[in-house]
Design a protein around this motif. Sequence first.
Motif, PDB file in Angstrom:
ATOM      1  N   PRO A   1       0.806  -1.231   0.000  1.00 15.53           N
ATOM      2  CA  PRO A   1       0.000   0.000   0.000  1.00 15.53           C
ATOM      3  C   PRO A   1       0.835   1.276   0.000  1.00 15.53           C
ATOM      4  CG  PRO A   1       0.092  -0.916   2.201  1.00 15.53           C
ATOM      5  CD  PRO A   1       0.782  -1.902   1.310  1.00 15.53           C
ATOM      6  N   VAL A   2       2.130   1.157   0.360  1.00 16.63           N
ATOM      7  CA  VAL A   2       3.029   2.305   0.290  1.00 16.63           C
ATOM      8  C   VAL A   2       4.300   1.861  -0.425  1.00 16.63           C
ATOM      9  CG1 VAL A   2       2.145   3.406   2.381  1.00 16.63           C
ATOM     10  CG2 VAL A   2       4.053   1.792   2.544  1.00 16.63           C
ATOM     11  N   PHE A   3       5.078   2.826  -0.874  1.00 15.77           N
ATOM     12  CA  PHE A   3       6.334   2.531  -1.563  1.00 15.77           C
ATOM     13  C   PHE A   3       7.441   2.329  -0.540  1.00 15.77           C
ATOM     14  CE2 PHE A   3      10.274   4.356  -3.511  1.00 15.77           C
ATOM     15  CZ  PHE A   3      10.552   3.255  -4.298  1.00 15.77           C
ATOM     16  N   GLU A   4       8.182   1.202  -0.681  1.00 13.67           N
ATOM     17  CA  GLU A   4       9.280   0.910   0.233  1.00 13.67           C
ATOM     18  C   GLU A   4      10.482   0.369  -0.527  1.00 13.67           C
ATOM     19  OE1 GLU A   4       7.709   0.020   4.703  1.00 13.67           O
ATOM     20  OE2 GLU A   4       7.971  -1.701   3.381  1.00 13.67           O
ATOM     21  N   LEU A   5      11.670   0.712  -0.018  1.00 10.27           N
ATOM     22  CA  LEU A   5      12.935   0.170  -0.501  1.00 10.27           C
ATOM     23  C   LEU A   5      13.594  -0.583   0.641  1.00 10.27           C
ATOM     24  CD1 LEU A   5      14.756   2.949  -2.587  1.00 10.27           C
ATOM     25  CD2 LEU A   5      13.983   0.735  -3.405  1.00 10.27           C
ATOM     26  N   LEU A   6      13.988  -1.838   0.394  1.00 12.65           N
ATOM     27  CA  LEU A   6      14.622  -2.657   1.420  1.00 12.65           C
ATOM     28  C   LEU A   6      15.941  -3.198   0.881  1.00 12.65           C
ATOM     29  CD1 LEU A   6      11.420  -4.693   2.312  1.00 12.65           C
ATOM     30  CD2 LEU A   6      12.354  -2.822   3.651  1.00 12.65           C
ATOM     31  N   PRO A   7      17.074  -2.908   1.522  1.00 16.78           N
ATOM     32  CA  PRO A   7      18.362  -3.441   1.043  1.00 16.78           C
ATOM     33  C   PRO A   7      18.329  -4.962   0.970  1.00 16.78           C
ATOM     34  CG  PRO A   7      18.694  -1.758   2.720  1.00 16.78           C
ATOM     35  CD  PRO A   7      17.225  -2.055   2.714  1.00 16.78           C
ATOM     36  N   CYS A   8      18.857  -5.511  -0.130  1.00 16.81           N
ATOM     37  CA  CYS A   8      18.793  -6.956  -0.364  1.00 16.81           C
ATOM     38  C   CYS A   8      20.179  -7.587  -0.475  1.00 16.81           C
ATOM     39  CB  CYS A   8      17.985  -7.223  -1.630  1.00 16.81           C
ATOM     40  SG  CYS A   8      17.747  -8.953  -2.045  1.00 16.81           S
ATOM     41  N   GLY A   9      21.107  -6.946  -1.181  1.00 14.96           N
ATOM     42  CA  GLY A   9      22.440  -7.522  -1.337  1.00 14.96           C
ATOM     43  C   GLY A   9      23.178  -6.886  -2.499  1.00 14.96           C
ATOM     44  N   PHE A  10      24.286  -7.538  -2.911  1.00 20.24           N
ATOM     45  CA  PHE A  10      25.124  -7.020  -3.984  1.00 20.24           C
ATOM     46  C   PHE A  10      25.401  -8.111  -5.011  1.00 20.24           C
ATOM     47  CE2 PHE A  10      26.106  -3.010  -2.014  1.00 20.24           C
ATOM     48  CZ  PHE A  10      26.104  -3.258  -0.652  1.00 20.24           C
ATOM     49  N   VAL A  11      25.673  -7.682  -6.238  1.00 19.39           N
ATOM     50  CA  VAL A  11      26.116  -8.579  -7.301  1.00 19.39           C
ATOM     51  C   VAL A  11      27.468  -8.072  -7.777  1.00 19.39           C
ATOM     52  CG1 VAL A  11      25.670  -9.488  -9.605  1.00 19.39           C
ATOM     53  CG2 VAL A  11      23.760  -9.120  -8.023  1.00 19.39           C
ATOM     54  N   GLN A  12      28.481  -8.944  -7.700  1.00 20.62           N
ATOM     55  CA  GLN A  12      29.830  -8.576  -8.118  1.00 20.62           C
ATOM     56  C   GLN A  12      30.362  -9.636  -9.064  1.00 20.62           C
ATOM     57  OE1 GLN A  12      32.611  -8.132  -4.889  1.00 20.62           O
ATOM     58  NE2 GLN A  12      34.068  -6.952  -6.100  1.00 20.62           N
ATOM     59  N   GLY A  13      31.132  -9.222 -10.041  1.00 25.45           N
ATOM     60  CA  GLY A  13      31.647 -10.148 -11.037  1.00 25.45           C
ATOM     61  C   GLY A  13      32.977 -10.763 -10.651  1.00 25.45           C
ATOM     62  N   GLU A  14      33.616 -11.400 -11.619  1.00 22.36           N
ATOM     63  CA  GLU A  14      34.926 -11.989 -11.411  1.00 22.36           C
ATOM     64  C   GLU A  14      35.953 -10.886 -11.187  1.00 22.36           C
ATOM     65  OE1 GLU A  14      35.450 -14.097 -15.027  1.00 22.36           O
ATOM     66  OE2 GLU A  14      34.159 -15.786 -14.442  1.00 22.36           O
ATOM     67  N   PRO A  15      37.090 -11.211 -10.581  1.00 20.38           N
ATOM     68  CA  PRO A  15      38.129 -10.196 -10.364  1.00 20.38           C
ATOM     69  C   PRO A  15      38.505  -9.491 -11.665  1.00 20.38           C
ATOM     70  CG  PRO A  15      38.664 -12.194  -9.154  1.00 20.38           C
ATOM     71  CD  PRO A  15      37.472 -12.524 -10.006  1.00 20.38           C
ATOM     72  N   GLY A  16      38.478  -8.179 -11.631  1.00 20.33           N
ATOM     73  CA  GLY A  16      38.833  -7.392 -12.805  1.00 20.33           C
ATOM     74  C   GLY A  16      37.689  -7.096 -13.748  1.00 20.33           C
ATOM     75  N   ALA A  17      36.538  -7.744 -13.553  1.00 16.28           N
ATOM     76  CA  ALA A  17      35.378  -7.520 -14.427  1.00 16.28           C
ATOM     77  C   ALA A  17      34.422  -6.536 -13.773  1.00 16.28           C
ATOM     78  CB  ALA A  17      34.664  -8.833 -14.719  1.00 16.28           C
ATOM     79  N   GLU A  18      34.008  -5.532 -14.538  1.00 20.91           N
ATOM     80  CA  GLU A  18      33.085  -4.529 -14.030  1.00 20.91           C
ATOM     81  C   GLU A  18      31.765  -4.589 -14.794  1.00 20.91           C
ATOM     82  OE1 GLU A  18      34.824  -0.685 -14.189  1.00 20.91           O
ATOM     83  OE2 GLU A  18      36.300  -1.099 -12.614  1.00 20.91           O
ATOM     84  N   PRO A  19      30.646  -4.400 -14.110  1.00 24.81           N
ATOM     85  CA  PRO A  19      29.356  -4.386 -14.811  1.00 24.81           C
ATOM     86  C   PRO A  19      29.225  -3.132 -15.668  1.00 24.81           C
ATOM     87  CG  PRO A  19      29.072  -3.796 -12.497  1.00 24.81           C
ATOM     88  CD  PRO A  19      30.500  -4.203 -12.656  1.00 24.81           C
ATOM     89  N   ARG A  20      28.731  -3.311 -16.887  1.00 23.20           N
ATOM     90  CA  ARG A  20      28.557  -2.192 -17.812  1.00 23.20           C
ATOM     91  C   ARG A  20      27.087  -1.871 -18.064  1.00 23.20           C
ATOM     92  NH1 ARG A  20      33.342   0.020 -17.164  1.00 23.20           N
ATOM     93  NH2 ARG A  20      35.064  -0.975 -18.308  1.00 23.20           N
ATOM     94  N   LEU A  21      26.287  -2.916 -18.252  1.00 22.80           N
ATOM     95  CA  LEU A  21      24.865  -2.735 -18.534  1.00 22.80           C
ATOM     96  C   LEU A  21      24.060  -3.733 -17.716  1.00 22.80           C
ATOM     97  CD1 LEU A  21      24.987  -2.448 -22.440  1.00 22.80           C
ATOM     98  CD2 LEU A  21      24.635  -0.559 -20.838  1.00 22.80           C
ATOM     99  N   ILE A  22      22.874  -3.316 -17.278  1.00 26.11           N
ATOM    100  CA  ILE A  22      21.981  -4.208 -16.539  1.00 26.11           C
ATOM    101  C   ILE A  22      20.563  -4.049 -17.072  1.00 26.11           C
ATOM    102  CG2 ILE A  22      23.344  -4.310 -14.415  1.00 26.11           C
ATOM    103  CD1 ILE A  22      21.540  -2.148 -13.234  1.00 26.11           C
ATOM    104  N   GLN A  23      19.821  -5.160 -17.082  1.00 22.97           N
ATOM    105  CA  GLN A  23      18.435  -5.123 -17.544  1.00 22.97           C
ATOM    106  C   GLN A  23      17.705  -6.358 -17.032  1.00 22.97           C
ATOM    107  OE1 GLN A  23      16.858  -2.611 -19.491  1.00 22.97           O
ATOM    108  NE2 GLN A  23      15.113  -3.746 -18.693  1.00 22.97           N
ATOM    109  N   PHE A  24      16.459  -6.179 -16.584  1.00 20.02           N
ATOM    110  CA  PHE A  24      15.648  -7.307 -16.143  1.00 20.02           C
ATOM    111  C   PHE A  24      14.896  -7.908 -17.327  1.00 20.02           C
ATOM    112  CE2 PHE A  24      16.082  -5.392 -11.893  1.00 20.02           C
ATOM    113  CZ  PHE A  24      16.317  -6.528 -11.135  1.00 20.02           C
TER     114      PHE A  24
END
Length: 207
Positions: free
Chosen positions: A121-144
Motif C-alpha cells: 500500500p506504500v512505496f518501500e525500498l529494502l536493502p537486499c544484497g550485492f552482485v559482483q563479477g569476477e576479479p577485474g570484471a566490471e558491470p557495464r549494462l543491466i536489464q531485467f
Amino acid sequence: MWTCERWPCVKGRCQSGCWSRDGSRLLFSVEGESVIYALTFTATPGFSSSSSVSGPQAATVVADLSETTFSTQDGDIIVGGEIQCLAWDPKGERLAVLLKGDPQAADRPAMIAVFKTRTSPVFELLPCGFVQGEPGAEPRLIQFHPNFQHGALLTVCWSSGKITHVPFYFLSADVPHFGLNGSPALPRPQERPADFTNQSLFSEMLS
C-alpha cells in the motif's frame, strides 16, 4: 497527452531512470550524484488514470548510496558513490542499481546493489544484497528480463565481454528449491512484513 515539466531544484542531468509497473512512480538518478529520486504521479479524481494524471510538485530522495566501507576476507572495500544505471523488474519487486565505483582504485569496485521493493500500500525500498563479477570484471549494462515467470531475472553485461543472468526467486512464485544432492531443500520460513520494518531504507508516509 504528453506534457513537459521542469524541476529546477535538481542539479545536473538525468543519468538513469525507470518506471514502476503501474506507471505511477518514476525513480531516477542525476549525473554525479549518489542518491535516488522519486517522482509520484497520481490520477485526478473523477477521471480515468489514462486520461488525467497530475504531476508531482517535487522530487523526493528515497535512497542515499554514499560510499560505505565493508570488511571482507580480502580486506576492506568501499561500496557506493555515483549511480550509473537503474533497472526495476517488471513485477516491481527488485531494483538493481549499478554503482560506478573507481576503476583506478582496487578497493572501490563497480558493483550492483539490489533492493527489494514494493509499491502497495506504500512505496518501500529494502536493502537486499550485492552482485559482483569476477576479479577485474566490471558491470557495464543491466536489464531485467520482461517475462521471467519465477521471480526476477537480471542480465548483466561485463567489461570482460561476458553476459550473465542472475535469477531472484520469489517465495510467492512457488518454485521448488533443490539441495546439492538433488533433493528438495527444507522449506524456508515465510518472510513477514514485520521482519523488514526496521530495515527499510525508505518508507512512504500514508496521507
